[in-house]
Enzyme design. Sequence first.
Site, PDB file in Angstrom:
ATOM      1  CG  HIS A 188     -58.223  31.603  -4.243  1.00 25.09           C
ATOM      2  ND1 HIS A 188     -58.097  30.930  -5.423  1.00 25.09           N
ATOM      3  CD2 HIS A 188     -58.396  30.631  -3.296  1.00 25.09           C
ATOM      4  CE1 HIS A 188     -58.176  29.625  -5.200  1.00 25.09           C
ATOM      5  NE2 HIS A 188     -58.361  29.418  -3.915  1.00 25.09           N
ATOM      6  CG  HIS A 230     -51.791  30.765 -12.088  1.00 27.24           C
ATOM      7  ND1 HIS A 230     -51.242  29.721 -11.406  1.00 27.24           N
ATOM      8  CD2 HIS A 230     -53.124  30.688 -11.914  1.00 27.24           C
ATOM      9  CE1 HIS A 230     -52.215  29.031 -10.843  1.00 27.24           C
ATOM     10  NE2 HIS A 230     -53.373  29.585 -11.134  1.00 27.24           N
ATOM     11  CG  ASP A 241     -60.168  33.907 -12.142  1.00 26.82           C
ATOM     12  OD1 ASP A 241     -61.219  33.282 -12.064  1.00 26.82           O
ATOM     13  OD2 ASP A 241     -59.189  33.730 -11.405  1.00 26.82           O
TER      14      ASP A 241
END
Length: 404
Positions: A243, A282, A338
């Site tokens: 996460h 994702h 990210d």
Amino acid sequence: KGIRVSDSAYTNTAAVTSSITFIDGGRGILRYRGYPIEQLARKSHFLESAYLLIYGELPTAQRYDAWSNEVLHHTYLHHDVEHVMSSFRYDSHPMAMLISGFAALGAFAPEANPSLQGQNLYSNAAKGNVEALAQMDKQIMRLIGKAPTLAAATYRNRQGRPFNRPPTGLSYSGTFLYCLDQLSEHQYKPNAVLERALDILFLLHADHEMNCSTATMVHVGSSLVDPYSAVAASCAALYGPLHGGASEAVVRQLIDINGPENVPKFIEQVKRKERNLAGFGHRVYRTTDPRSTIIREVAEQVFSVTGRSKLLDTALALRDAAEKDDYFKSRNLHANVDFFSGIIYQQMGFPLDFYPVLFAVPRVVGWLAHWRQAMLSPSQRIWRPKQIYIGASERDYVDVKQRE
Ligand code: CMC
């Protein structure tokens, strides 16, 4: 064997109804309260979008002034909280300190103590009681205000340096950069390009509907605990490498690959399932994450100030190779939020293990927006999922001497 638990990772369970954030993972759409993320990233800024997420509408100029003054006023840490933050070992992980810092704040806000106020406070707020609502909103502003100063305290503690007191007259991200500064508090002026870049990164990370840490907030909050404890729990969920730890994992991976020439070998290892490609894939997006498109533009602005690096060249080679490869194409795996944020943080000089903190600070807003929505919902009840028992059927206790 063969029995399936109904929905073990909640891939198909809608636990809430929400009017905060809309995502269409198939088409790559993300909206806060109906506003496309692209428009907000271009025209709004973090604190304004935070107000939007929490209260549902963009603020008027007057409301915004009151809101930002109040939030920035709450950036100060009580001397005793500073004491808690300085009591950790110099090599403690910043997320471990941040989680503890949020939990400690609850001890300094007795009015939020659930044993004193809990049920009445929230059920009164849900009935529209103005004082109860104001009390709830005060905790919200406190938490958003203190997130950057607590985060900066974790950084300063690692350096063994005294904490910087928050300044007046700077933006939210400017205040954060100021509190982090390693030079003299009196000389520091945030670079305008980096300040805006960080503000956009904060805005993009502010909410993402029922992700792991937000679900934690609503779950823990459903017991009517104070929001400081629930935020600490959410922060713990965000600490995990799948996460909030992903941007750190991306940069560690790029360091490990050590140059664009080694990318093909690395891709083969991923395809053989020997490694995971951090920053790709994702649970919700099956196409490009819209935040990653915006972040790439932000990255260019940051690199115009900080210069480019081998790490960036490796990242671009990795992204290009992955996006052309059938393994990733057939599984709809694309660069997520990210992938580039880690490289931006690296270029801005943040230590690797500080990246999840840079995710947690803005996500406090999303946690609180969902917490407020849940607490004010007439259908608010304690969360208690079901399980399917697959263990032994009834049997008799065996004395220890007779056990085999
Ligand atoms: N690298 C290699 N293969 C992958 C990856 C990856 N990053 N992600 C998924 N796959 C494969 C997976 O092994 C599976 O293959 P197969 O069909 O052969 O078994 C297939 O793709 C489908 O994966 P999935 O089951 O749909 O993935 P998931 O929804 O369970 O997991 C994820 C989502 C984000 C945990 C995962 O993609 C991952 O581990 N990514 C890397 C970590 C990361 O970047 N996390 C940040 C996510 S965005 C920020 C946030 O929400 O916190």
